[in-house]
Design a protein around this motif. Sequence first.
Motif, PDB file in Angstrom:
ATOM      1  N   ALA A 131       0.834  -1.201   0.000  1.00  0.00           N
ATOM      2  CA  ALA A 131       0.000   0.000   0.000  1.00  0.00           C
ATOM      3  C   ALA A 131       0.868   1.250   0.000  1.00  0.00           C
ATOM      4  O   ALA A 131       1.846   1.337   0.741  1.00  0.00           O
ATOM      5  N   ASP A 132       0.519   2.210  -0.859  1.00  0.00           N
ATOM      6  CA  ASP A 132       1.238   3.479  -0.939  1.00  0.00           C
ATOM      7  C   ASP A 132       0.256   4.536  -1.433  1.00  0.00           C
ATOM      8  O   ASP A 132      -0.023   4.618  -2.629  1.00  0.00           O
ATOM      9  N   ASP A 133      -0.290   5.313  -0.514  1.00  0.00           N
ATOM     10  CA  ASP A 133      -1.308   6.312  -0.853  1.00  0.00           C
ATOM     11  C   ASP A 133      -0.807   7.398  -1.790  1.00  0.00           C
ATOM     12  O   ASP A 133      -1.611   8.100  -2.403  1.00  0.00           O
ATOM     13  N   SER A 134       0.501   7.552  -1.930  1.00  0.00           N
ATOM     14  CA  SER A 134       1.039   8.596  -2.802  1.00  0.00           C
ATOM     15  C   SER A 134       0.992   8.203  -4.277  1.00  0.00           C
ATOM     16  O   SER A 134       1.196   9.043  -5.140  1.00  0.00           O
ATOM     17  N   ARG A 135       0.719   6.937  -4.579  1.00  0.00           N
ATOM     18  CA  ARG A 135       0.711   6.448  -5.965  1.00  0.00           C
ATOM     19  C   ARG A 135      -0.704   6.468  -6.540  1.00  0.00           C
ATOM     20  O   ARG A 135      -1.684   6.301  -5.808  1.00  0.00           O
ATOM     21  N   PRO A 136      -0.833   6.659  -7.854  1.00  0.00           N
ATOM     22  CA  PRO A 136      -2.162   6.769  -8.473  1.00  0.00           C
ATOM     23  C   PRO A 136      -3.092   5.576  -8.196  1.00  0.00           C
ATOM     24  O   PRO A 136      -4.286   5.759  -8.032  1.00  0.00           O
ATOM     25  N   VAL A 139      -0.766   1.734  -4.750  1.00  0.00           N
ATOM     26  CA  VAL A 139       0.208   0.677  -4.490  1.00  0.00           C
ATOM     27  C   VAL A 139       1.568   1.052  -5.050  1.00  0.00           C
ATOM     28  O   VAL A 139       1.676   1.872  -5.957  1.00  0.00           O
ATOM     29  N   ASN A 140       2.582   0.411  -4.496  1.00  0.00           N
ATOM     30  CA  ASN A 140       3.932   0.534  -5.017  1.00  0.00           C
ATOM     31  C   ASN A 140       4.537  -0.861  -5.000  1.00  0.00           C
ATOM     32  O   ASN A 140       3.888  -1.817  -4.568  1.00  0.00           O
ATOM     33  N   ASN A 141       5.754  -0.969  -5.466  1.00  0.00           N
ATOM     34  CA  ASN A 141       6.398  -2.267  -5.537  1.00  0.00           C
ATOM     35  C   ASN A 141       7.864  -2.108  -5.162  1.00  0.00           C
ATOM     36  O   ASN A 141       8.528  -1.182  -5.641  1.00  0.00           O
ATOM     37  N   ALA A 142       8.365  -3.005  -4.331  1.00  0.00           N
ATOM     38  CA  ALA A 142       9.748  -2.907  -3.861  1.00  0.00           C
ATOM     39  C   ALA A 142      10.761  -3.140  -4.978  1.00  0.00           C
ATOM     40  O   ALA A 142      11.840  -2.554  -4.967  1.00  0.00           O
ATOM     41  N   VAL A 143      10.426  -3.969  -5.946  1.00  0.00           N
ATOM     42  CA  VAL A 143      11.350  -4.267  -7.041  1.00  0.00           C
ATOM     43  C   VAL A 143      11.254  -3.232  -8.149  1.00  0.00           C
ATOM     44  O   VAL A 143      12.242  -2.879  -8.772  1.00  0.00           O
ATOM     45  N   PHE A 144      10.040  -2.745  -8.407  1.00  0.00           N
ATOM     46  CA  PHE A 144       9.794  -1.791  -9.490  1.00  0.00           C
ATOM     47  C   PHE A 144       9.185  -0.537  -8.865  1.00  0.00           C
ATOM     48  O   PHE A 144       7.982  -0.326  -8.905  1.00  0.00           O
ATOM     49  N   LYS A 145      10.048   0.290  -8.269  1.00  0.00           N
ATOM     50  CA  LYS A 145       9.583   1.479  -7.555  1.00  0.00           C
ATOM     51  C   LYS A 145       8.752   2.366  -8.471  1.00  0.00           C
ATOM     52  O   LYS A 145       9.095   2.571  -9.625  1.00  0.00           O
ATOM     53  N   ASP A 146       7.666   2.894  -7.920  1.00  0.00           N
ATOM     54  CA  ASP A 146       6.732   3.772  -8.631  1.00  0.00           C
ATOM     55  C   ASP A 146       6.111   3.087  -9.844  1.00  0.00           C
ATOM     56  O   ASP A 146       5.875   3.706 -10.880  1.00  0.00           O
ATOM     57  N   VAL A 147       5.828   1.805  -9.690  1.00  0.00           N
ATOM     58  CA  VAL A 147       5.198   1.025 -10.744  1.00  0.00           C
ATOM     59  C   VAL A 147       3.902   1.709 -11.173  1.00  0.00           C
ATOM     60  O   VAL A 147       3.185   2.279 -10.350  1.00  0.00           O
ATOM     61  N   GLY A 148       3.610   1.669 -12.467  1.00  0.00           N
ATOM     62  CA  GLY A 148       2.449   2.366 -13.012  1.00  0.00           C
ATOM     63  C   GLY A 148       1.238   1.480 -13.214  1.00  0.00           C
ATOM     64  O   GLY A 148       0.425   1.768 -14.080  1.00  0.00           O
TER      65      GLY A 148
END
Length: 197
Positions: A131-136, A139-148
Amino acid sequence: MRKLIIASVMALLPMLSMAAGGGVHLEKANVDIADQASLQRGAKTFVNYCLSCHSAQDQRYNRMGADLGLTDAQVKENLMLAGDKVGDTMTIAMSSADAKKWFGNPPPDLSVTARSRGADWLYTYFTTFYADDSRPFGVNNAVFKDVGMPHVLVDLEGGLKKAITQDDGHGNMVVTGYEPPISVEYEQVARDLTNFL
């Protein structure tokens, strides 16, 4: 001079591979490409959760079926959701223009992702959404930061995890764990999908 250049490149390879992976520890996928049941479960997950956005245009449905030990009739009944022919390639209906508008970039074709990224990278990618509220998509991903992309397997995982982070000593927050931890059932889903890809 040529030997010196080659030696320098060889010495830098470990650092380059770490930079490409974001410095995240990759978990072992522990897949077995001879496990037909795992491959079939992975194919079913791919078709039901990934094929809406990600094509596998270098793969034909009937070839996939043959590789999985399935007849054309079984492929049509269990792995083809659209009106495609069993000899068609695994493409998607979404146009590149729509994908760019919705996601920022068209989702990549996954035909050779396992070959280019490696099974451990894929498995770790599937198991490190948080979970990452800053992302559209939240969610985010540890391997692929700021995944779209959204975490489309979230229901299979049992909900979004919270990342446990720690300062790496250089002012960067790194993911060190998840709450709740990944379930054994979801680990198998990720392993099967990785095995298929």
